[in-house]
Motif scaffolding. Structure first.
Motif, short mmCIF file in Angstrom:
data_model
loop_
_atom_site.label_atom_id
_atom_site.label_comp_id
_atom_site.label_asym_id
_atom_site.label_seq_id
_atom_site.Cartn_x
_atom_site.Cartn_y
_atom_site.Cartn_z
N GLN A 1 3.25 -6.80 -3.87
CA GLN A 1 1.93 -6.15 -3.84
C GLN A 1 1.97 -4.78 -3.14
O GLN A 1 1.17 -3.90 -3.47
N PHE A 2 2.87 -4.61 -2.15
CA PHE A 2 2.80 -3.39 -1.35
C PHE A 2 4.14 -2.67 -1.18
O PHE A 2 4.23 -1.72 -0.41
N SER B 1 -0.48 -15.02 -3.81
CA SER B 1 -0.86 -13.81 -4.54
C SER B 1 0.37 -13.18 -5.21
O SER B 1 0.24 -12.22 -5.94
N GLY C 1 -1.47 -11.29 6.88
CA GLY C 1 -0.18 -10.61 6.70
C GLY C 1 -0.24 -9.51 5.65
O GLY C 1 0.54 -9.50 4.71
N ARG C 2 -1.14 -8.61 5.80
CA ARG C 2 -1.41 -7.47 4.91
C ARG C 2 -2.03 -7.86 3.57
O ARG C 2 -2.35 -7.01 2.76
N LEU C 3 -2.19 -9.11 3.26
CA LEU C 3 -2.79 -9.45 1.97
C LEU C 3 -4.30 -9.59 2.14
O LEU C 3 -4.78 -10.41 2.93
N PRO C 4 -5.04 -8.78 1.38
CA PRO C 4 -6.49 -8.95 1.43
C PRO C 4 -6.86 -10.25 0.71
O PRO C 4 -6.32 -10.54 -0.36
N ILE D 1 -13.77 -3.56 3.16
CA ILE D 1 -13.26 -3.61 4.53
C ILE D 1 -11.79 -4.04 4.52
O ILE D 1 -10.95 -3.45 5.20
N MET E 1 -8.19 -1.66 5.33
CA MET E 1 -7.11 -2.00 6.26
C MET E 1 -5.75 -2.01 5.58
O MET E 1 -4.77 -1.54 6.13
N THR E 2 -5.69 -2.61 4.40
CA THR E 2 -4.38 -2.92 3.81
C THR E 2 -3.93 -1.94 2.74
O THR E 2 -2.75 -1.83 2.45
N GLY E 3 -4.88 -1.22 2.14
CA GLY E 3 -4.58 -0.50 0.90
C GLY E 3 -4.80 -1.45 -0.26
O GLY E 3 -4.97 -2.67 -0.06
N LYS E 4 -4.82 -0.89 -1.47
CA LYS E 4 -5.07 -1.73 -2.64
C LYS E 4 -3.75 -2.35 -3.11
O LYS E 4 -2.80 -1.65 -3.36
N PRO E 5 -3.70 -3.66 -3.22
CA PRO E 5 -2.44 -4.28 -3.66
C PRO E 5 -2.13 -3.96 -5.12
O PRO E 5 -3.05 -3.80 -5.93
N GLU E 6 -0.86 -3.85 -5.41
CA GLU E 6 -0.47 -3.64 -6.81
C GLU E 6 -0.64 -4.95 -7.57
O GLU E 6 -0.42 -6.02 -7.04
N ILE F 1 0.35 -7.90 -9.77
CA ILE F 1 1.67 -8.51 -9.94
C ILE F 1 1.97 -8.67 -11.44
O ILE F 1 1.07 -8.87 -12.25
#
Lengths: 290, 87, 512
Positions: free
Chosen positions: B40-41, C389, C419-422, C476, C480-485, C487
Motif C-alpha cells: 500500500q505504501f 488490506s 501501523g500506517r494502514l487507515p 483524518i 496521517m498516513t497518505g492515500k494507500p495504493e 492492491i
C-alpha cells in the motif's frame, strides 16, 4: 487562549507511537520529553523526531510543551535551538535557575526574531527540583515573563535534600506550599510532581487531593491512565457548581434591585465568595461541565 | 553531505522505521526497503526517503530501511538522524 | 454481475456453482425447508466404541469426494482435524472437502494435503495462518466457502452444505456417544458450533481423550446423534484451547475508544433494565465491557443477558448480578467453562440458536448492543474482517454479520490507523458485513454514525462526543498516513464470502 492545566502528560520523545497519539489522550498539556525519557545515545534522534512531530502531528487541544535537557549538558542548547524553531507552545527547563531562565529567554528572543514569530510567543515552564530552586522560586518566576507555570519535581528535590521520598508525601509539604504560593502570587500554573505507583489508586487520589488542597493547580501524569483521575479530583462537584451559579444569580438580582450587599441562604455574600464562584464556574466551563 | 561511515537510527518498534546508511563509493543512492505496508505504501516511503536524502544533500549512499508502519514525519527524522550520525 | 453493494461477482463460479447475489440483509427470509437426514439405526447390544480413527473412517464408508466436518472449540490447540486428515491421506482418499467451523495456524498440515489433492474444498467461518495464506495463493483446487457462524448452521440445516461424516472433538464422551465439553483434560465448555453437524451429518464420530462409562452427564450432544466413539491419546493442547485469563487492554488508545463507546451506548438510550450485550474477547472489547459495567452499576441496571463467545469478564458481570443470564456458544477461558458447568442461568446455545437467519428466531435478534471489530470499513459502512488490506485471508465473519444484523446497535470499535494502514477506506478489499447492519464506528479520533440512523445522530448531538461523517473520519486517517495504493490482485477467485442467508456478498481473489 485561556486554558486549564490540570494535567501535563509526559510522553517519551523517541517513541513515534506515543508521539502520534499524544494529543488524543485528553491531557490538557503534553510534555514531549527529551530529558529523562531518552537515553544518552538517542538524544539526537529524539530531538529530530520531536521537531518533526511538532511540525506534522495533530495534538488537538493539548498544549505542546517540550522538556529540553539541562542547559549544563551538551544537549540543552541544541535542543532549544532545534525545537524553538518549530514553535512549540512552551519549553520546559529542567533544574531551572534564574540564570537558566534568562539565558533560555534570550535565546528564544533571537529565534523568534529570526523565524518571524511573535516576540514572547514561546512560553516557559520552570522545573523546580533542587533545594536552590525551591528557595528561589519567586525570583526564578520573576526572571522571565515567558513563564506560565512551574512543575515541582519531588524525586530530584528529595534526593537533593537527602531525605526519603514517601507514599504519603509529608516531606514535600513545604515544597508544595512554597511553589503554590509563589505561583499564585505571579498568576501562573503550579503543577504537582507525578505519582509513580499505577496500582495504588487510593494513594494516588489522596496525593492529588493533598496537592490541590495546598494550592497546586494541576498535576503531571506519567501514564495516560492517570488523566481521568486527576481531572476527577480537579473538577468542581455538581454541588459546588450549583452553589456558584446561585451566587451569580443572587448577585444579578441584587444588581437589578440596586442592592450593594446581599445574602444567600442567610449568609452575607462578599467579594471573595463571588470571586471563588467565578473561578468555579470558569473551571467548570473549561472542563466542559457546564 | 557525504556519508563517511556506516550509521543507524530508529528501531523495529511498531510505527517506527530502522535505517542504516553506508557510504557508496560507486556513486548514487541504493535503497533496500522492507515494509509491513509495502503493497500500500512502498512507493510513498521510497519517495520520502529519496526526498529527505536530497534535502540533506546526500548523493551517494547505501540505505537499508526496515519499516514497521512509520508515518512520513518519522521516516524523515530517522533518515536525517542516520545521515548526521554517518557524517 | 454486481450485487446490491456493487461488488463485482460472477454468475457462476467453477467449483462453487451458481451464485445467488446478496440482495440486502433481510431480503432472503421467509419459509424454508430443512433437509432430510439419513440416520443409521442402532441395534440393541451393538457397541459404538471403535479402537482407531481409521476404523471409524472405514465404518463410515468415507469415499473420495466426501465432505467431513470439524468444530473449532479447541481452537489453536486442536489435534483432531489433523489426526483425521492424516488418516484420510494415508488411506489414499482424494478430493475431500473439509468443513471446519474455523481453521487456525495449528492446522498447517492441511496445506500439503491441499497441494496433493487430498483436500480440494474448504468451508470455514474463520481462518487464519498457513491454510488461509495457502488458499489466498490459490493452492486449493476449488474456491473456499466462507460462512458466518449462523450461516454455517443454516447451510447445514438446509442441505446447502451436506456433511458426510462429522468428526466431533469430544472433551468427554461415554461409550454410547453422549458428549460434554466441561469435563476432561481438553475441557472447552460449550460445544455450540458442533451441534448442527451432529444433527445433520450422515455419520457422526465422537473423538475423545476422556472415554467414561455410560452415561456421561451433563450432556451437550446426545447419543441419538452419534454413531461411533473413538478414544485417542489426546484431542488437544489445553494451552491452545483456552487462555488462562482474558485481560482488559492497558493501551491508552484502546481505553479511550472503549470509554467513548460506553458513552455512545449510554446516549443511545438502550442502557436500561433488560439490557442485552455482546462483546468479543479482544482487549478493547473487554474494556468496553468494563466501562459498561461501571455505568450499569452507577445506574442500578440489571441486564437480561450477555451473549457470545464468553470470557471470564462477562462471567464476573453475570455473577455480580448485572445480567440475569448468559447465552454461550463458545467459552474463551477457564472461568467461562467453570461458570457454564456450574450455573444454570449460564445457558449453552447451538450455532443455529445463536445466529441462523432461517430458523424461528436466533439469539442475535434479541441483542441490544454488539461490539465488533474491523480490518477495514468503507464509506458505506461495509466492513471487512475477512482479508487483510494486502488481500490475504486472515479471518472471516464468525459471528460478525449475524450479530450486526440482529443487534439494535452494532458498534465497530477500532483504532483509526493501525501501523500506517487507515481503517476507513473508499472501498473495502473484501466485504464481510453489509453497511446497512452497522450503526456506528468509534475510533480514538472520531465517531461516525450510519446516516440511516438519524435517531442516533440526534441523540449523540446532546453529548460532547466527536461525531463526524465517515468521510471526515477517512480524511483524518489519510492526512496521517497518505492515500494507500490500490492492491493488485489476480482474477482467479480463491474464496466465496457467503452472507448468513447463503447469498454471495463478495469474492476473494488470488494474491499476486
Amino acid at each position: 487562549m485561556e486554558r486549564l492545566r490540570r494535567t501535563m502528560l509526559f510522553m517519551p520523545g523517541n517513541n513515534p507511537s506515543m508521539l502520534q497519539n499524544a494529543g488524543i489522550l485528553g491531557a490538557d498539556s503534553v510534555i514531549l520529553d527529551l530529558e529523562d525519557a531518552v537515553s544518552l545515545t538517542e538524544k539526537d534522534s529524539a530531538r529530530i523526531l520531536v521537531r518533526n512531530a511538532i511540525k506534522s502531528v495533530n495534538f488537538y487541544n493539548s498544549e505542546v510543551v517540550v522538556r529540553i535537557n539541562p542547559l549544563g549538558t551538551e544537549f540543552g542548547y541544541e535542543d532549544l535551538d532545534v525545537i524553538g524553531r518549530v514553535k512549540p507552545d512552551a519549553i520546559m527547563v529542567p533544574k531551572a535557575t534564574e540564570a537558566d531562565i534568562k539565558s533560555v529567554s534570550e535565546k528564544l528572543d533571537k529565534i523568534e526574531e529570526e523565524e518571524g514569530f511573535e516576540k514572547g510567543s514561546i512560553k516557559l515552564f520552570a522545573l523546580i527540583e533542587s533545594a536552590y530552586g525551591l528557595e528561589n522560586v519567586y525570583s526564578i518566576l520573576q526572571s522571565s515573563d515567558r513563564i506560565i507555570g512551574m512543575l515541582l519535581g519531588a524525586e530530584d528535590l528529595t534526593a537533593d535534600l537527602g531525605i526519603k521520598r514517601t507514599r504519603e508525601g509529608e516531606e514535600i509539604f513545604y515544597a508544595r506550599s512554597r511553589v503554590a504560593t509563589a505561583c499564585k502570587a505571579c498568576k501562573v500554573a503550579a503543577i504537582d510532581t507525578p505519582f509513580a505507583d499505577m496500582e495504588d489508586m487510593e494513594g494516588f487520589i489522596k496525593d492529588i487531593t493533598r496537592a490541590k488542597s495546598l494550592g497546586m493547580t494541576g498535576k503531571a501524569a506519567i501514564n495516560p491512565r492517570q488523566i481521568d483521575t486527576i481531572h476527577g479530583v480537579y473538577a468542581p462537584t455538581e454541588a459546588e457548581i450549583r452553589y456558584a451559579q446561585r451566587v451569580m444569580e443572587a448577585q444579578e438580582e441584587a444588581k437589578r434591585e440596586g442592592k450593594g450587599v446581599f445574602s444567600l441562604d442567610g449568609k452575607m455574600v462578599d467579594a471573595p465568595i463571588i470571586a471563588r464562584a467565578q473561578t468555579t464556574l470558569n473551571t467548570a466551563r473549561l472542563a466542559g461541565l457546564i | 553531505m557525504k556519508i563517511q561511515k556506516p550509521a543507524k537510527a530508529g528501531t523495529m518498534e511498531s510505527n517506527d522505521i530502522y535505517i542504516m546508511v553506508q557510504p557508496n563509493d560507486e556513486g548514487g543512492v541504493i535503497l533496500n526497503l522492507e515494509s509491513i505496508v509495502m503493497t500500500q505504501f512502498g512507493n510513498q516511503i521510497k519517495t520520502v526517503i529519496m526526498e529527505t536524502l536530497k534535502e540533506l544533500g546526500v548523493e551517494d549512499a547505501v540505505v537499508t530501511a526496515k519499516d514497521r508502519g512509520a508515518l512520513d514525519y518519522t521516516i524523515r527524522a530517522r533518515i536525517e538522524t542516520a545521515v548526521k550520525r554517518g557524517m | 454481475m454486481k450485487n446490491i453493494l456493487g461488488r463485482e461477482i460472477p454468475e457462476f463460479v467453477e467449483g462453487y456453482g451458481k451464485v445467488k447475489p446478496f440482495g440486502g440483509a433481510f431480503n432472503n427470509l421467509g419459509e424454508v425447508t430443512k433437509k432430510e437426514v439419513r440416520v443409521k439405526s442402532a441395534v440393541p447390544g451393538e457397541t459404538k466404541v471403535l479402537s482407531t480413527i481409521r476404523e471409524a473412517i472405514e465404518k463410515c464408508n468415507l469415499k473420495d469426494g466426501a465432505t467431513i466436518s470439524f468444530h473449532h472449540h479447541l481452537r489453536n490447540g486442536d489435534y483432531v482435524l489433523n489426526m483425521v486428515l492424516e488418516e484420510v491421506a494415508k488411506m489414499g482418499l482424494k478430493d475431500i472437502k473439509v468443513a471446519a467451523s474455523s481453521i487456525f495456524p495449528v492446522h498447517a498440515p492441511m496445506v500439503e494435503l491441499m497441494k496433493s489433492g487430498v483436500i480440494t474444498g474448504v468451508y470455514a467461518n474463520y481462518m487464519s495462518g498457513p491454510v488461509a495464506e495457502a488458499i489466498s495463493k490459490g493452492l486449493l483446487k476449488n474456491p473456499a466457502v466462507m460462512h458466518t457462524h449462523g450461516g454455517r448452521a443454516r447451510a447445514i440445516e438446509s442441505g446447502d452444505l451436506h456433511i458426510d461424516v462429522a468428526f466431533i472433538a469430544a472433551p468427554t464422551a461415554d461409550t454410547y456417544g453422549n458428549i460434554n465439553g466441561v469435563e476432561g483434560k481438553a475441557a472447552c465448555g460449550t460445544l455450540g458450533y458442533a451441534i448442527p453437524d451432529a444433527m445433520y451429518a450422515d455419520r457422526v464420530v465422537a473423538v475423545t481423550d476422556n472415554l467414561v462409562p455410560y452415561p456421561a452427564c451433563p450432556i451437550d450432544i446426545q447419543q441419538e446423534y452419534v454413531d461411533y466413539v473413538v478414544a485417542v491419546e489426546s484431542i488437544g493442547d489445553p494451552k491452545g484451547i483456552v487462555s488462562g485469563t482474558t485481560r482488559i487492554t492497558k493501551d491508552p488508545v484502546g481505553l479511550k475508544i472503549a470509554k467513548m463507546t460506553s458513552q455512545v451506548i449510554e446516549a443511545s438510550g438502550l442502557l436500561k433494565d433488560g439490557f442485552s450485550f455482546q462483546t468479543g474477547a479482544g482487549g478493547t472489547s473487554l474494556a468496553v465491557a468494563a466501562y459498561v459495567k461501571e455505568l450499569m452499576k452507577k445506574k442500578g441496571i440489571q441486564g437480561s443477558f450477555a451473549a457470545g463467545g464468553v470470557t471470564g469478564y462477562i462471567v464476573e458481570m453475570f455473577e455480580e448480578g448485572l445480567f440475569r443470564s448468559i447465552f454461550d456458544v463458545q467459552c474463551f477461558d477457564l472461568k467461562a467453562i467453570e461458570s457454564y458447568k456450574n450455573n444454570k442461568a449460564h445457558q449453552g446455545m447451538s450455532a443455529s440458536m445463536y445466529g441462523n437467519p432461517h430458523n424461528r428466531g436466533a439469539v442475535v435478534n434479541n441483542l441490544d448492543v454488539m461490539i465488533l471489530g474491523a480490518t477495514e470499513i468503507d464509506v458505506d459502512f461495509n466492513v471487512n474482517v475477512t482479508t487483510g488490506s494486502n488481500g490475504v485471508i486472515m479471518g472471516g465473519s464468525g459471528g460478525h454479520s449475524d450479530t450486526a444484523a440482529g443487534a439494535k446497535l452494532a458498534i465497530i470499535v477500532t483504532q483509526l490507523v493501525k501501523g500506517r494502514l487507515p481503517i476507513v477506506v473508499d472501498k473495502c478489499t473484501t466485504v464481510t458485513t453489509p453497511g446497512e447492519s452497522i450503526d456506528v464506528i468509534v475510533t480514538e479520533r472520531g465517531i461516525a454514525v450510519n446516516p440511516r440512523r438519524t435517531d442516533l445522530i440526534e441523540k449523540l448531538k446532546t453529548t460532547n462526543l466527536p461525531v463526524m461523517t465517515i468521510e471526515e473520519l477517512k480524511k483524518i486517517a489519510e492526512d496521517m498516513t497518505g492515500k494507500p495504493e490500490k492492491i493488485q490482485l489476480d482474477d482467479e477467485i480463491v474464496a466465496i464470502v457467503e452472507y448468513r442467508d447463503g447469498t454471495v456478498i463478495d469474492v476473494v481473489k488470488k494474491v499476486k
